[in-house]
Design a protein around this motif. Structure first.
Motif, PDB file in Angstrom:
ATOM      1  N   TYR A  58       0.617  -1.628   0.161  1.00 24.83           N
ATOM      2  CA  TYR A  58       0.262  -0.150   0.026  1.00 24.83           C
ATOM      3  C   TYR A  58       1.118   1.086  -0.222  1.00 24.83           C
ATOM      4  N   GLU A  68      -5.344   3.890  -3.190  1.00 22.54           N
ATOM      5  CA  GLU A  68      -5.114   5.359  -1.773  1.00 22.54           C
ATOM      6  C   GLU A  68      -6.127   6.660  -2.048  1.00 22.54           C
ATOM      7  N   TYR A  71      -9.218   4.495  -0.644  1.00 20.93           N
ATOM      8  CA  TYR A  71      -9.686   4.320   0.758  1.00 20.93           C
ATOM      9  C   TYR A  71      -9.586   5.661   1.523  1.00 20.93           C
ATOM     10  N   ASP A  74     -13.020   5.878   1.593  1.00 16.27           N
ATOM     11  CA  ASP A  74     -14.217   4.619   2.863  1.00 16.27           C
ATOM     12  C   ASP A  74     -13.870   6.167   3.749  1.00 16.27           C
ATOM     13  N   HIS A  75     -12.324   5.976   3.754  1.00 16.95           N
ATOM     14  CA  HIS A  75     -12.133   6.477   5.473  1.00 16.95           C
ATOM     15  C   HIS A  75     -13.122   7.727   5.620  1.00 16.95           C
ATOM     16  N   SER A 114      -9.489  -0.832  -5.053  1.00 18.09           N
ATOM     17  CA  SER A 114      -8.902  -1.212  -3.751  1.00 18.09           C
ATOM     18  C   SER A 114      -7.728  -2.192  -3.849  1.00 18.09           C
ATOM     19  N   TRP A 166     -15.596   2.384  -2.464  1.00 18.06           N
ATOM     20  CA  TRP A 166     -15.183   2.721  -1.224  1.00 18.06           C
ATOM     21  C   TRP A 166     -16.015   1.847  -0.325  1.00 18.06           C
ATOM     22  N   GLY A 170     -12.845  -3.442  -0.295  1.00 19.99           N
ATOM     23  CA  GLY A 170     -11.084  -2.864   0.676  1.00 19.99           C
ATOM     24  C   GLY A 170     -11.632  -3.736   1.619  1.00 19.99           C
TER      25      GLY A 170
END
Length: 314
Positions: A58, A68, A71, A74-75, A114, A166, A170
């Protein structure tokens, strides 16, 4: 191409519209697994991924920008409220009826944004995983494991039915408690509103210590969706198979050993099966492309054996 249908019907599984946490009637934590996961000789001979790189890189993979970005989104966006919203939308199972093979075929159109290890269509990876398991566990007593390999990523069809990647692909993790630093790209959680919530940001959050992994509300994605699709359609696969489908992307737990304070005693057996499955899921991504058409009759027979050979509600 298959497309989901929409419906205003509120019919769904028991308690679809609530956040599934403590007290879930579908909990597996108090059910002892019939078989402990065996150790497979040679399964840890990992080799290289489809790009000739190390697996799960990663930092500077060939797909770094896509991975990237996925994520980061997503986060930033995956909150307790979002998970509730997605469960309410998708766990009514009113988005069409399709066979497993129809969904596998449509996954030819999907490349997982992802994944740093592979850019093949996801349908191919399903057969790669299943065939790796079948080679290591050739006996009929493990045919459920073969089928779990085929089914594990089918929930990614959500990305072809309008969901952004997203919240489909992942690594997964629980919402409603502190984000672990074992989750990839943990720095992006600083943008997530739950990270400053007075309860959701604490170690236990909305859970009790030792409550059991299956009582955690996971970040919404293909694992959770496919697990509930199988439950809704009365699949007769054993608990071990359902567990690996539901938690194969929960890397912070099964590989990073995070969230162990929330485990129930029987979760250690569950984790062993997920770890065993992960060897075939992850490391098959560097394998040759199998003859999927030639393999379909075998897996169609397993679908019939476990009660999911017809049209399923999605």
């Amino acid at each position: 191409m298959i497309t989901p249908t929409s419906s205003t019907s509120s019919v769904g599984p028991t308690e679809t519209n609530r956040l599934r946490v403590k007290g879930d009637l579908d909990c597996l934590s108090d059910v002892p697994f019939a078989n402990s996961a065996p150790s497979t000789p040679g399964a840890d001979d990992v080799g290289k991924n489809a790009f000739g790189d190390e697996f799960r890189n990663y930092d500077d993979s060939k797909r770094q920008s896509d991975v990237e970005r996925n994520y980061r989104e997503d986060h930033t966006n995956m909150t307790v409220a979002v998970v509730k919203e997605k469960m309410d939308k998708w766990l009514k199972f009113n988005h069409g009826e399709h066979t497993v093979m129809e969904v596998i075929e449509v996954l030819d159109e999907l490349i997982d944004e992802s994944d740093p290890d592979n850019e093949l269509p996801n349908s191919i990876h399903d057969f790669q995983t299943a065939e790796r398991i079948r080679a290591a566990f050739p006996g009929e007593e493990y045919d459920w494991f073969h089928l779990a390999g085929l089914l594990h990523d089918l929930g990614k069809v959500l990305a072809l039915w309008g969901e952004p990647q997203w919240c489909v692909v992942g690594d997964t993790y629980p919402v409603g408690c502190k984000h672990s630093d074992q989750i990839v790209f943990p720095q992006f959680f600083k943008y997530n509103p739950d990270s400053t919530h007075p309860v959701y940001s604490t170690e236990n959050g909305i859970y009790e210590k030792g409550c059991g992994i299956t009582n955690l509300c996971m970040a919404w994605g293909h694992d959770e969706y496919m697990y509930w699709v199988l439950k809704e359609n009365n699949c007769t696969l054993p608990l071990e198979a359902l567990a690996v489908i539901r938690y194969h992307s929960f890397y912070p737990w099964h590989t990073g050993n995070a969230y162990t304070h929330l485990e129930a005693p029987s979760d250690k057996v569950l984790k062993n099966w997920v770890i065993e499955f992960n060897k075939f899921d992850l490391y098959s991504k560097g394998d040759e492309v199998p003859d999927c058409e030639a393999l379909k009759p075998y897996y169609q027979g397993l679908l019939k054996k476990y009660g999911i050979d017809g049209k399923l509600k999605w």
